[in-house]
Design a protein around this motif. Structure first.
Motif, mmCIF file in Angstrom:
data_model
loop_
_atom_site.group_PDB
_atom_site.id
_atom_site.type_symbol
_atom_site.label_atom_id
_atom_site.label_comp_id
_atom_site.label_asym_id
_atom_site.label_seq_id
_atom_site.Cartn_x
_atom_site.Cartn_y
_atom_site.Cartn_z
ATOM 1 N N ASP A 107 4.926 13.524 -12.243
ATOM 2 C CA ASP A 107 5.429 13.635 -13.663
ATOM 3 C C ASP A 107 4.437 14.324 -14.494
ATOM 4 O O ASP A 107 4.931 15.100 -15.355
ATOM 5 N N VAL A 125 11.562 10.782 -5.468
ATOM 6 C CA VAL A 125 10.561 10.868 -6.879
ATOM 7 C C VAL A 125 11.501 12.027 -7.825
ATOM 8 O O VAL A 125 11.742 12.915 -7.151
ATOM 9 N N GLN A 185 3.807 1.535 -1.260
ATOM 10 C CA GLN A 185 4.526 1.695 -2.643
ATOM 11 C C GLN A 185 3.202 2.085 -3.720
ATOM 12 O O GLN A 185 3.624 2.669 -4.729
ATOM 13 N N TRP A 186 2.095 1.451 -3.445
ATOM 14 C CA TRP A 186 1.064 1.874 -4.444
ATOM 15 C C TRP A 186 0.835 3.539 -4.184
ATOM 16 O O TRP A 186 0.532 4.159 -5.265
ATOM 17 N N GLU A 187 0.916 4.100 -3.150
ATOM 18 C CA GLU A 187 0.762 5.521 -2.934
ATOM 19 C C GLU A 187 2.013 6.260 -3.599
ATOM 20 O O GLU A 187 1.857 7.693 -4.052
ATOM 21 N N TYR A 188 3.060 5.672 -3.472
ATOM 22 C CA TYR A 188 4.392 6.270 -3.845
ATOM 23 C C TYR A 188 4.154 6.336 -5.486
ATOM 24 O O TYR A 188 4.421 7.288 -6.187
ATOM 25 N N LEU A 189 3.547 5.282 -6.070
ATOM 26 C CA LEU A 189 3.476 5.224 -7.585
ATOM 27 C C LEU A 189 2.417 6.381 -7.977
ATOM 28 O O LEU A 189 2.664 6.908 -9.064
ATOM 29 N N GLN A 190 1.427 6.593 -7.253
ATOM 30 C CA GLN A 190 0.460 7.458 -7.643
ATOM 31 C C GLN A 190 0.756 8.860 -7.495
ATOM 32 O O GLN A 190 0.806 9.650 -8.471
ATOM 33 N N LYS A 249 4.047 9.810 -7.623
ATOM 34 C CA LYS A 249 5.178 9.783 -8.686
ATOM 35 C C LYS A 249 4.532 10.313 -10.066
ATOM 36 O O LYS A 249 4.999 11.015 -10.737
ATOM 37 N N ASP A 250 3.249 9.655 -10.459
ATOM 38 C CA ASP A 250 2.730 9.799 -11.552
ATOM 39 C C ASP A 250 1.975 11.140 -11.714
ATOM 40 O O ASP A 250 2.399 11.879 -12.595
ATOM 41 N N PHE A 260 11.333 7.561 0.082
ATOM 42 C CA PHE A 260 10.997 7.496 -1.103
ATOM 43 C C PHE A 260 11.352 8.654 -1.785
ATOM 44 O O PHE A 260 11.620 9.572 -1.223
ATOM 45 N N SER A 318 0.946 -1.154 -0.241
ATOM 46 C CA SER A 318 -0.129 -0.231 0.064
ATOM 47 C C SER A 318 1.016 1.367 0.020
ATOM 48 O O SER A 318 0.504 2.262 -0.728
#
Length: 116
Positions: free
Chosen positions: A35, A102, A24-29, A31-32, A100, A22
């Motif tokens: 970006d 970014v 990692q999922w928040e990190y990817l959101q 990061k998106d 984390f 969870s």
């Protein structure tokens, strides 16, 4: 008795995995989102970009502070670097501080418009 111990160990591993995934999922959101800000904000003021990054972090409940958001503009390039630490509960009542990072990059092509 051995079966109970195995079940407890499996439950603890699943507990840790759930919390790590969870985070990692928040990190990817996040990061998106950063970006997107980098790609669409090349012509904006660095303080405005920083505020957008902080707003995205607030929406996703990411603990981002203004001191940890670096915005650099070099000619037609924009660089956004964000570092934050989030406590992840890997065992009940035991948290691990997970850091984390970014890094986002956007660029502007002068005169680069869509031809009709």
């Amino acid at each position: 008795m051995g079966r109970v111990i195995r079940i407890v160990v499996v439950a603890l591993v699943l507990y840790a995995c759930w919390h790590a995934v969870s985070a990692q999922w928040e990190y990817l959101q996040f990061k998106d989102a950063v970006d997107q800000i980098a790609h669409l904000g090349v012509d904006r003021d660095p303080d405005d970009i920083r505020a957008s990054v902080l707003s995205a972090g607030t929406k996703l409940r990411i603990p981002v502070t203004p001191e940890r958001v670096a915005v650099r503009k070099e000619s037609d390039h924009l660089y956004i670097d964000v570092v934050y630490t989030r406590p992840v509960e890997v065992l009940p009542r035991y948290t691990y501080p997970w850091t984390f990072t970014v890094n986002a990059h956007g660029w502007f092509v002068p005169g680069g418009q869509i031809r009709k």
